[in-house]
Design a protein around this motif. Structure first.
Motif, PDB file in Angstrom:
ATOM      1  N   SER A 248       0.850  -1.199   0.000  1.00 56.87           N
ATOM      2  CA  SER A 248       0.000   0.000   0.000  1.00 56.87           C
ATOM      3  C   SER A 248       0.878   1.237   0.000  1.00 56.87           C
ATOM      4  CB  SER A 248      -0.921   0.032   1.237  1.00 56.87           C
ATOM      5  OG  SER A 248      -0.176   0.281   2.408  1.00 56.87           O
TER       6      SER A 248
ATOM      7  N   SER B 127     -11.509   9.328  -2.884  1.00 53.62           N
ATOM      8  CA  SER B 127     -11.369   8.193  -3.791  1.00 53.62           C
ATOM      9  C   SER B 127     -11.746   8.572  -5.219  1.00 53.62           C
ATOM     10  CB  SER B 127     -12.248   7.049  -3.278  1.00 53.62           C
ATOM     11  OG  SER B 127     -12.164   5.974  -4.167  1.00 53.62           O
TER      12      SER B 127
ATOM     13  N   PRO C  84      -6.919   1.525 -11.299  1.00 51.19           N
ATOM     14  CA  PRO C  84      -7.809   2.029 -10.246  1.00 51.19           C
ATOM     15  C   PRO C  84      -7.240   1.748  -8.857  1.00 51.19           C
ATOM     16  CG  PRO C  84      -8.947   0.466 -11.701  1.00 51.19           C
ATOM     17  CD  PRO C  84      -7.502   0.442 -12.082  1.00 51.19           C
ATOM     18  N   VAL C  85      -7.518   2.636  -7.908  1.00 57.98           N
ATOM     19  CA  VAL C  85      -7.078   2.401  -6.527  1.00 57.98           C
ATOM     20  C   VAL C  85      -8.273   2.485  -5.571  1.00 57.98           C
ATOM     21  CG1 VAL C  85      -4.760   3.342  -6.944  1.00 57.98           C
ATOM     22  CG2 VAL C  85      -6.502   4.803  -5.955  1.00 57.98           C
ATOM     23  N   GLN C  86      -8.141   1.757  -4.472  1.00 60.64           N
ATOM     24  CA  GLN C  86      -9.112   1.866  -3.377  1.00 60.64           C
ATOM     25  C   GLN C  86      -8.506   2.771  -2.312  1.00 60.64           C
ATOM     26  OE1 GLN C  86      -9.490  -2.395  -2.358  1.00 60.64           O
ATOM     27  NE2 GLN C  86     -11.669  -1.919  -2.392  1.00 60.64           N
TER      28      GLN C  86
ATOM     29  N   TYR D  87      -4.753   1.506  -2.136  1.00 61.92           N
ATOM     30  CA  TYR D  87      -4.444   0.120  -2.523  1.00 61.92           C
ATOM     31  C   TYR D  87      -4.646  -0.024  -4.028  1.00 61.92           C
ATOM     32  CZ  TYR D  87      -4.847  -1.076   2.428  1.00 61.92           C
ATOM     33  OH  TYR D  87      -4.662  -1.147   3.779  1.00 61.92           O
ATOM     34  N   LEU D  88      -3.664  -0.598  -4.707  1.00 59.88           N
ATOM     35  CA  LEU D  88      -3.818  -0.871  -6.136  1.00 59.88           C
ATOM     36  C   LEU D  88      -4.797  -2.016  -6.328  1.00 59.88           C
ATOM     37  CD1 LEU D  88      -0.044  -0.851  -7.250  1.00 59.88           C
ATOM     38  CD2 LEU D  88      -1.654   1.057  -7.246  1.00 59.88           C
ATOM     39  N   SER D  89      -5.552  -1.953  -7.444  1.00 62.05           N
ATOM     40  CA  SER D  89      -6.533  -3.016  -7.710  1.00 62.05           C
ATOM     41  C   SER D  89      -6.042  -4.015  -8.732  1.00 62.05           C
ATOM     42  CB  SER D  89      -7.830  -2.404  -8.260  1.00 62.05           C
ATOM     43  OG  SER D  89      -8.269  -1.381  -7.424  1.00 62.05           O
ATOM     44  N   GLU D  90      -5.067  -3.603  -9.561  1.00 60.71           N
ATOM     45  CA  GLU D  90      -4.654  -4.483 -10.680  1.00 60.71           C
ATOM     46  C   GLU D  90      -3.217  -4.927 -10.513  1.00 60.71           C
ATOM     47  OE1 GLU D  90      -5.137  -2.087 -14.177  1.00 60.71           O
ATOM     48  OE2 GLU D  90      -7.320  -2.170 -14.086  1.00 60.71           O
ATOM     49  N   ARG D  91      -2.998  -6.188 -10.825  1.00 56.88           N
ATOM     50  CA  ARG D  91      -1.609  -6.688 -10.922  1.00 56.88           C
ATOM     51  C   ARG D  91      -1.101  -6.350 -12.314  1.00 56.88           C
ATOM     52  NH1 ARG D  91       0.503 -10.464  -7.366  1.00 56.88           N
ATOM     53  NH2 ARG D  91       2.021 -11.006  -8.964  1.00 56.88           N
TER      54      ARG D  91
ATOM     55  N   ASN E 114      -9.171   8.564  -8.417  1.00 53.38           N
ATOM     56  CA  ASN E 114      -9.422   7.691  -9.571  1.00 53.38           C
ATOM     57  C   ASN E 114      -9.726   8.482 -10.844  1.00 53.38           C
ATOM     58  OD1 ASN E 114      -9.140   4.776  -8.857  1.00 53.38           O
ATOM     59  ND2 ASN E 114     -10.396   5.474  -7.137  1.00 53.38           N
TER      60      ASN E 114
END
Ligand SMILES: [Zn+2]
Length: 248
Positions: free
Chosen positions: A157, A175, A224-226, A242-246, A179
């Motif tokens: 994070s 948020s 996108p991030v949370q 927090y990143l959403s994608e690898r 984004n």
């Protein structure tokens, strides 16, 4: 913090990652060794600083487990448009390797990053700037960010600690702003200070943040991030991205 004693004068380490943050390997010459501390003429390894954790990787087949830097000298830069924190420049980078290595002074070596780790640090560091900007825009007063106690950027994070309660009902706005900015997919420009390459101005449209870290070239690489918020003790609020994608 001095890791090495000050008996051996060593030149400032050339930090190749400043100009080439996507370079995963380089050649270097070992200038100094003390136990498992290795100093080279140049490096692609990022030493822990500014909240971003150290890179890991290999010098030849020896694992680099931590990277720190010796203080150089403190520089105070004044700009009218942005507050620049005082930073140490001309630093010597110390690679801390696993015990029992056979590296030698004068040896030409291959340096190789753990790239998947570095790249996630780059994505998180860029995400942290959007988070910082959004928190400043939504909770800040008179154009100033809420007081920041610290930040931490690593592979899980990016987070900031604020000396402020940061009303939880506004977190969805933070948020959305983070984004929306990322989704514009513009290039992130790192513009070096005219006095030293060791501090750059991170630019995204009209957002400018002084920084000495590593960043992705385009915001789309973050994805996108949370955004989450947590109270930490009585007077500190921690905000996370927090990143959403690898990506690799
Ligand atoms: Zn930064």
């Amino acid at each position: 913090m001095f890791i090495l004693d000050n008996q051996t004068p060593l030149p400032p380490t050339e930090k190749i990652w400043i100009d080439q943050p996507y370079l995963t390997e380089c050649e270097a010459t070992i200038l100094h060794i003390k136990d498992n501390y290795i100093v080279t003429d140049c490096t692609i390894f990022y030493a822990e600083s500014g909240g971003q954790v150290a890179d890991q990787g290999w010098i030849n087949d020896t694992r680099v487990i931590d990277v720190q830097k010796q203080p150089g000298y403190l520089i105070h830069i004044k700009r009218v448009d942005v507050d620049v924190p005082s930073v140490q420049i001309n630093t010597v980078v110390v690679h801390i390797v696993e015990e029992g290595h056979s590296l030698q002074i004068g040896q030409k070596v291959n340096m190789r990053l753990n790239w998947s780790l570095r790249y996630i640090h780059m994505r998180y560091h860029s995400a942290s700037h959007f988070l910082y900007h959004a928190v400043s825009s939504i909770y800040g007063k008179d154009g100033k960010s809420p007081y920041t106690r610290g930040c931490y950027i690593y592979s899980e994070s990016a987070r900031f600690d604020y000396a402020d309660t940061l009303d939880s009902s506004l977190i969805p706005e933070v948020s959305s702003l983070v984004n929306d900015l990322i989704a514009k997919g513009e290039n992130i420009i790192m513009e070096p200070d005219p006095n030293t390459k060791e501090i750059s101005y991170w630019r995204y449209g009209n957002i400018i943040i002084p920084c000495g870290g590593t960043h992705v070239c385009n915001a789309m690489e973050i994805g996108p991030v949370q955004v989450k918020r947590k109270k930490v003790g009585k007077t500190t609020t921690r905000v996370y991205a927090y990143l959403s994608e690898r990506k690799n």
